[in-house]
Design a protein around this motif. Structure first.
Motif, PDB file in Angstrom:
ATOM      1  N   SER A 517       0.829  -1.206   0.000  1.00 30.88           N
ATOM      2  CA  SER A 517       0.000   0.000   0.000  1.00 30.88           C
ATOM      3  C   SER A 517       0.858   1.248   0.000  1.00 30.88           C
ATOM      4  O   SER A 517       1.772   1.387   0.803  1.00 30.88           O
ATOM      5  CB  SER A 517      -0.917   0.012   1.221  1.00 30.88           C
ATOM      6  OG  SER A 517      -1.634   1.229   1.281  1.00 30.88           O
ATOM      7  N   ARG A 518       0.557   2.194  -0.909  1.00 33.26           N
ATOM      8  CA  ARG A 518       1.164   3.518  -0.882  1.00 33.26           C
ATOM      9  C   ARG A 518       0.257   4.499  -0.142  1.00 33.26           C
ATOM     10  O   ARG A 518       0.552   5.701  -0.098  1.00 33.26           O
ATOM     11  CB  ARG A 518       1.398   4.049  -2.310  1.00 33.26           C
ATOM     12  CG  ARG A 518       2.243   3.175  -3.199  1.00 33.26           C
ATOM     13  CD  ARG A 518       3.657   2.984  -2.664  1.00 33.26           C
ATOM     14  NE  ARG A 518       4.424   4.206  -2.486  1.00 33.26           N
ATOM     15  CZ  ARG A 518       5.139   4.804  -3.424  1.00 33.26           C
ATOM     16  NH1 ARG A 518       5.180   4.293  -4.650  1.00 33.26           N
ATOM     17  NH2 ARG A 518       5.823   5.899  -3.165  1.00 33.26           N
ATOM     18  N   ILE A 519      -0.825   4.018   0.421  1.00 29.27           N
ATOM     19  CA  ILE A 519      -1.821   4.874   1.065  1.00 29.27           C
ATOM     20  C   ILE A 519      -1.748   4.656   2.576  1.00 29.27           C
ATOM     21  O   ILE A 519      -1.806   3.523   3.063  1.00 29.27           O
ATOM     22  CB  ILE A 519      -3.239   4.556   0.545  1.00 29.27           C
ATOM     23  CG1 ILE A 519      -3.330   4.929  -0.936  1.00 29.27           C
ATOM     24  CG2 ILE A 519      -4.307   5.301   1.346  1.00 29.27           C
ATOM     25  CD1 ILE A 519      -4.592   4.461  -1.602  1.00 29.27           C
ATOM     26  N   GLY A 520      -1.624   5.746   3.335  1.00 21.73           N
ATOM     27  CA  GLY A 520      -1.592   5.653   4.786  1.00 21.73           C
ATOM     28  C   GLY A 520      -0.191   5.544   5.328  1.00 21.73           C
ATOM     29  O   GLY A 520       0.782   5.305   4.603  1.00 21.73           O
ATOM     30  N   VAL A 521      -0.070   5.737   6.633  1.00 21.73           N
ATOM     31  CA  VAL A 521       1.221   5.799   7.305  1.00 21.73           C
ATOM     32  C   VAL A 521       1.631   4.421   7.789  1.00 21.73           C
ATOM     33  O   VAL A 521       0.860   3.726   8.458  1.00 21.73           O
ATOM     34  CB  VAL A 521       1.150   6.789   8.493  1.00 21.73           C
ATOM     35  CG1 VAL A 521       2.448   6.763   9.281  1.00 21.73           C
ATOM     36  CG2 VAL A 521       0.846   8.194   7.989  1.00 21.73           C
ATOM     37  N   ALA A 522       2.854   4.033   7.441  1.00 17.56           N
ATOM     38  CA  ALA A 522       3.515   2.845   7.999  1.00 17.56           C
ATOM     39  C   ALA A 522       2.759   1.553   7.789  1.00 17.56           C
ATOM     40  O   ALA A 522       2.898   0.616   8.564  1.00 17.56           O
ATOM     41  CB  ALA A 522       3.793   3.046   9.489  1.00 17.56           C
ATOM     42  N   GLY A 523       1.950   1.474   6.739  1.00 20.44           N
ATOM     43  CA  GLY A 523       1.313   0.214   6.387  1.00 20.44           C
ATOM     44  C   GLY A 523       0.192  -0.224   7.289  1.00 20.44           C
ATOM     45  O   GLY A 523      -0.235  -1.388   7.222  1.00 20.44           O
ATOM     46  N   GLY A 524      -0.315   0.674   8.162  1.00 24.29           N
ATOM     47  CA  GLY A 524      -1.382   0.267   9.072  1.00 24.29           C
ATOM     48  C   GLY A 524      -2.625  -0.187   8.349  1.00 24.29           C
ATOM     49  O   GLY A 524      -3.278  -1.167   8.741  1.00 24.29           O
ATOM     50  N   LEU A 525      -2.991   0.513   7.262  1.00 19.09           N
ATOM     51  CA  LEU A 525      -4.181   0.144   6.496  1.00 19.09           C
ATOM     52  C   LEU A 525      -4.012  -1.226   5.871  1.00 19.09           C
ATOM     53  O   LEU A 525      -4.930  -2.063   5.911  1.00 19.09           O
ATOM     54  CB  LEU A 525      -4.440   1.201   5.413  1.00 19.09           C
ATOM     55  CG  LEU A 525      -5.585   0.896   4.442  1.00 19.09           C
ATOM     56  CD1 LEU A 525      -6.920   0.826   5.181  1.00 19.09           C
ATOM     57  CD2 LEU A 525      -5.653   1.962   3.343  1.00 19.09           C
ATOM     58  N   GLN A 526      -2.869  -1.508   5.297  1.00 18.18           N
ATOM     59  CA  GLN A 526      -2.643  -2.796   4.653  1.00 18.18           C
ATOM     60  C   GLN A 526      -2.716  -3.931   5.665  1.00 18.18           C
ATOM     61  O   GLN A 526      -3.307  -4.982   5.394  1.00 18.18           O
ATOM     62  CB  GLN A 526      -1.292  -2.810   3.935  1.00 18.18           C
ATOM     63  CG  GLN A 526      -0.991  -4.151   3.251  1.00 18.18           C
ATOM     64  CD  GLN A 526       0.205  -4.094   2.338  1.00 18.18           C
ATOM     65  OE1 GLN A 526       0.695  -3.014   2.026  1.00 18.18           O
ATOM     66  NE2 GLN A 526       0.669  -5.247   1.887  1.00 18.18           N
ATOM     67  N   ASP A 527      -2.125  -3.744   6.843  1.00 17.43           N
ATOM     68  CA  ASP A 527      -2.170  -4.796   7.849  1.00 17.43           C
ATOM     69  C   ASP A 527      -3.590  -5.043   8.332  1.00 17.43           C
ATOM     70  O   ASP A 527      -3.951  -6.183   8.687  1.00 17.43           O
ATOM     71  CB  ASP A 527      -1.264  -4.431   9.033  1.00 17.43           C
ATOM     72  CG  ASP A 527       0.220  -4.614   8.701  1.00 17.43           C
ATOM     73  OD1 ASP A 527       0.523  -5.152   7.625  1.00 17.43           O
ATOM     74  OD2 ASP A 527       1.059  -4.219   9.524  1.00 17.43           O
ATOM     75  N   GLN A 528      -4.419  -3.994   8.357  1.00 15.81           N
ATOM     76  CA  GLN A 528      -5.824  -4.174   8.715  1.00 15.81           C
ATOM     77  C   GLN A 528      -6.552  -5.017   7.684  1.00 15.81           C
ATOM     78  O   GLN A 528      -7.342  -5.903   8.025  1.00 15.81           O
ATOM     79  CB  GLN A 528      -6.528  -2.817   8.844  1.00 15.81           C
ATOM     80  CG  GLN A 528      -6.294  -2.102  10.157  1.00 15.81           C
ATOM     81  CD  GLN A 528      -7.192  -0.877  10.296  1.00 15.81           C
ATOM     82  OE1 GLN A 528      -7.849  -0.459   9.345  1.00 15.81           O
ATOM     83  NE2 GLN A 528      -7.208  -0.309  11.486  1.00 15.81           N
TER      84      GLN A 528
END
Length: 1007
Positions: A517-528
């Protein structure tokens, strides 16, 4: 000191002269406590037997002769008084040194392998124009660019440093344009000595440990001598620290209110400026509709932790910057990410064996090995636009995806500082080996004593030039184009409907692509969305550590002979002659797999697209030098050298100088020389080092790949640059003021055909703004060579990707470079006993020394851009004045040292016009700016040493403080181009202290 006078460049001690030379030695020892450009000298011990040792500045060895070229001599006591972290730091404090390479400031030297090198720069003419010698012999380069890392020299064995502040190519060969720095080792040391030191900043940063040990002993009844010296240094870097003085957003930008006829200044320098096209989790800059039109819908939307949707409060935008607004957000993952100080470990081992096969002939051999590992960070890698996120991207927040569908938006264009991605930097390692052997001695021929030496040395420098983790652009683009697997796109792939995959995986299920993910800080969205650790898996897929190994090899064989074969009416005529043959070569290795592979380290990487440098050249040289006494007090010195280079042919260098002492208290000196610098391995054979960069064209920022190549690979010929140097000075040793000596020296160095490289910004301006077709030949894109004037519509933002993909840079012979200035040196050995009648008996000794350089001119004309004179500019040039004043007071068992040092205030650019209203229109030669001044600075350093004995072991315990008042550096507004500018400290680290107060303490012992 009443009987002390200017001592000789050469001192011989023979049996019947002990008393006279012992007295001279005492006087010279006192003077050597300070750096004496006025009085180059050598101290010989009274019991040393037959010995003749010369101070650098001439090849002639003759009693009573002072070279006409000024030589600054730095003694061991002086170095220990300041207790520097390393020897280069001390020498770099001399006012005549300016703009040298340091590990802390070379974090951006990623692809050329120069990060971590400590190199010296005389007269600010460039480190490649300062010749480094070890015991009079050329030191091997530490990188293809020619720099010599001073830390490869055995630090504890250095007994003095000679700095020749004038051209010396006729004596020592190529590169001695700015001068020579010669490190003289104590090869006769007998006994055991060592030291243990520790240092840190006042905030507890950069803890540094240094251990030294040296052992020397005689054998075979005094005919032989064995020497071994070792050093270990460990220094922690300062990473991700943004000091308080760096938090004001002080930069230089193009004035957004400027337009022709507006009367506004072109540049604005002020606080409150920050990045305007990036945020840590992605900032929408514009969008593209389904019909291909550009749109400002969603502009200013940025993504925070876990992909939260926010709206940026824009300030006034200008290029990649904005003034005011939410700069705290745009700078939060960016500012201060360039290392404030580099980390390193270093190990050095040196050994030497000498043996007198006769009383007059010594044969010797020596070897050294230095190992270095260093880490520094260039910056948190930004992407100023160019991140395309399509409307069906799986990581788009639902609200944004819905909005894009409702408004027929096909994609958004983002900028980001990529929070969660590792910082870019270097993990360089070097191993430098040096092996030398030779013989030297004296012989008598035709009733004349001759001194001779024969030396052969082989130097091998192995480097590993490696990036910290950096992304592969092709892999990142594929991984970031992530989509949900749906019933419509699953096809026959066998992928699970509802899972997130790379778009490319839909048609090639086994391609191995891992979404990121290039969206959001530090990959938090992707891990969710994909489960804990999924962002790290994406990083593992797109990141790599490209590297290159290289071997630099130098072979050097030389001989020198010196004597006084003729006596004329005024004294002996001295002659020195010799020859040298040298071979320089480079080769290396880079893993190269099929193009596009993640293990292909030659292309596709954000930084560090390494290619192998390969090539060699040789040079054969011969020289002759003479000193002719014309009359009592007047000597004329001349030298000539011919060098034949395999790459550029033959070249001559020469010098002519004179000393005239009409009285014992005054001496005049003058030299005129013709010097050269031949192209180095990097100038000739750099195959290409690529990095991502930005240029500014009509206040619009464009990202491109910068490619640096050597002349041999772009089909251009480089000639040795030639310099004519004039030096003239006066030395005063007034007998009516015992202990006082002083000197003033003028220098004027003019370089023709100077070797240098245009900047990427220069090339872009010439091609797109000035419509120079020859410059466009260096600008490449997908569609071929760029077209002149493509971007000549100010204010227009065209899609120029095909016209600005690569900018190729290569060295050329510039038109002219010129340096001019004055050196001042005053030393006063205060006779405290003469003050006793005024203030009572004062024990001890006091020495006061003042050094200053007035940089009058630092002119450069490349024949393309407007000529510039950077003297008096405190940015990339030289200040008008650099100075240091020190006092050393010794009374057993204490030694107290204090030094004040500083630089004068200066300008940003001497060509600028300062105005705030009613300004003339911008021109390349004379831009306008709202301000053009940078403050000077003054710092105070001190050291206290206590000496004591334990049994038969002598100890010195010391405590030193650098920048005792913790003075912050003046702010310097950098910009407006280069994508790394917001990450770098907002000051000039070549001029100003940036670490604050630094403590060092330790103990030295000797037995």
């Amino acid at each position: 000191m009443d009987n002390c006078r200017s001592s000789n460049s050469t001192t011989s001690v023979r049996g019947g002269q002990v008393k006279r030379y012992a007295q001279a030695s005492v006087c010279a020892a006192a003077l050597l406590l300070t750096a004496q450009a006025a009085l180059a000298q050598e101290v010989a011990q009274a019991d040393a037997g037959v010995e003749a040792v010369s101070v650098t500045g001439t090849r002639v060895v003759r009693d009573g002769y002072n070279a006409p070229t000024p030589v600054t001599v730095i003694g061991t006591e002086q170095i220990q008084a300041l207790a520097p972290a390393n020897l280069a730091d001390y020498v770099d404090h001399l006012p005549s040194m300016m703009g040298g390479e340091k590990p802390d400031t070379s974090s951006g030297s990623l692809s050329n392998g120069a990060a971590g090198i400590n190199a010296l720069n005389l007269r600010s003419l460039g480190v490649a124009r300062t010749l480094i010698l070890l015991d009079g012999h050329r030191s091997a380069p530490s990188a293809a660019t020619g720099e010599v890392d001073i830390n490869t020299i055995p630090q504890q064995l250095v007994k003095r440093v000679d700095v020749v502040t004038g051209g010396a190519s006729a004596d020592y060969g190529s590169d001695a344009v700015g001068g020579v720095v010669n490190f003289i080792l104590d090869k006769e040391y007998t006994g055991i000595k060592g030291s243990a030191e520790y240092g840190e900043t006042t905030q507890g940063f950069q803890p540094s440990y240094k251990l030294n040990a040296t052992y020397g002993t005689e054998f075979a009844g005094g005919k032989g001598h064995f020497l071994l010296s070792g050093e270990f240094v460990s220094t922690e870097g300062i990473y991700n620290y943004d000091p308080p003085w760096n938090k004001t957003g002080y930069f230089r930008v193009v004035n957004p209110a400027y337009k022709a006829g507006s009367g506004q200044p072109y540049y604005l320098i002020q606080s409150g400026i920050g990045a305007g096209q990036v945020t840590p989790g992605g900032l929408v800059l514009n969008s593209v509709t389904t019909t291909g039109a550009s749109s400002n819908l969603l502009r200013g939307t940025y993504f925070g932790v876990n992909g939260t949707v926010n709206q940026l409060a824009f300030g006034t935008t200008t290029g990649q910057w904005m003034i005011g607004g939410d700069t705290a957000i745009t700078q939060s993952n960016y500012e201060g990410t360039s290392s404030l100080a580099a980390g390193e470990t270093r190990e050095n081992l040196f050994g030497r064996v000498g043996y007198y096969i006769t009383p007059d002939i010594e044969v010797w051999g020596q070897a050294s090995i230095t190992r270095y590992k260093g880490r520094s960070y260039y910056m948190q890698p930004p992407q100023v636009g160019g991140i395309t996120i399509k409307a069906d991207n799986a990581f788009l927040p639902t609200s944004i995806r819905t909005y894009m569908q409702q408004n027929n938006l096909a994609s958004i264009n983002m900028g980001s500082t990529d929070a969660g991605f590792p910082e870019s930097g270097s993990l360089n390692a070097r191993e430098a080996q040096r092996y030398a052997a030779g013989a030297d001695g004296t012989f008598n021929l035709f009733s004349t004593d001759w001194k001779w030496d024969l030396t052969g040395q082989v130097s091998i420098t192995d480097t590993r030039e490696q990036e910290t983790a950096v992304w592969n652009t092709n892999y990142l683009n594929n991984a970031a184009d992530a989509v949900y697997v749906t019933a419509q796109n699953v096809g026959t792939s066998g992928l699970a409907v509802g899972s997130i995959v790379c778009r490319s995986t839909l048609t090639a299920p086994t391609n191995g692509c891992v979404p990121i993910s290039r969206i959001g800080v530090a990959g938090g969205l992707q891990d969710q969305l994909m489960g804990a650790g999924s962002f790290q898996k994406g990083l593992n897929y797109v990141m790599g550590t490209p590297f290159r190994t290289q071997r630099l090899n130098e072979q050097d064989y030389s001989f020198n002979v010196s004597g006084n074969p003729i006596e004329d009416w005024a004294g002996p005529i001295s002659v020195a002659f010799g020859g040298e043959w040298r071979l320089e070569s480079i080769n290396g290795f880079v893993p190269h797999t099929p193009a596009g592979s993640i293990t292909d380290y030659t292309n596709g990487w954000l930084f560090g697209n390494y290619l192998v440098n390969q090539g060699h050249y040789s040079v054969a040289e011969g020289y002759v030098e003479t000193v002719v006494p014309i009359m009592q007090g007047l000597d004329v010195n001349g030298a000539f050298r011919y060098a034949a280079y395999s790459t550029s042919g033959g070249v001559n260098t020469w010098k002519l100088g004179a000393n005239y002492a009409p009285l014992d208290d005054i001496k005049f000196r003058m030299t005129y020389s013709h010097d050269i610098r031949a192209p180095n391995l990097n100038d000739l054979f750099a195959t290409g080092t690529r990095r991502t960069n930005t240029v500014l064209i009509y206040n619009t920022s464009y990202t491109f790949i910068q490619n640096q190549r050597g002349s041999q690979l772009v089909g251009t010929d480089l000639s040795p640059e030639a310099a004519n140097s004039l030096g003239a000075g006066v030395v005063l040793t007034p007998s009516f003021i015992p202990g006082l000596s002083g000197a003033v020296d003028y220098y004027n160095i003019t370089i023709s055909g100077a070797i240098g490289t245009l900047s990427a910004q220069n090339v872009a301006d010439q091609c797109f703004v000035e419509n120079i077709a020859s410059a466009c030949a260096f600008v490449l894109g997908d569609g071929g060579v760029a077209t002149p004037g493509t971007l000549t519509n100010p204010g227009h933002v065209p899609a120029v990707g095909p016209n600005l993909t690569y900018i190729n840079l290569a060295p050329i012979n510039y038109a002219k470079q010129k340096a001019e200035g004055l050196d001042f040196d005053i030393t006063y050995n205060v006779p405290l006993d003469s003050l006793s009648s005024l203030v009572g008996q004062i024990p001890g000794d006091l020495t006061i020394n003042a050094l200053a350089t007035n940089y009058m001119r630092n002119y450069q004309n490349d024949g393309i851009n407007p000529p510039t004179d950077s003297a008096g500019t405190n940015t990339g040039g030289t200040p008008s004045w650099a100075y240091r004043i020190s006092a050393t007071y010794h009374t057993d068992p204490w030694t107290f040292f204090i030094m004040g040092r500083g630089v004068s205030a200066g300008k940003y650019n001497n060509n600028w016009i300062t105005c705030t209203s009613g300004c003339p229109d911008y021109t390349v030669a004379h831009p306008t700016a709202n301000m053009n001044s940078i403050p000077g600075a003054f710092y105070v350093d001190t050291n206290v040493t206590y000496s004591f004995d334990v049994g038969n072991v002598g100890f010195d315990a010391f405590f030193a403080v650098k920048n005792i008042f913790n003075t912050d550096p003046p702010l310097v507004g950098s910009g407006p181009d280069a994508n790394n500018t917001p990450a770098y400290p907002q000051t000039n680290r070549d001029l100003y202290d940036y670490l604050g107060r630094v403590f060092r303490m330790g103990v030295r012992f000797k037995m």
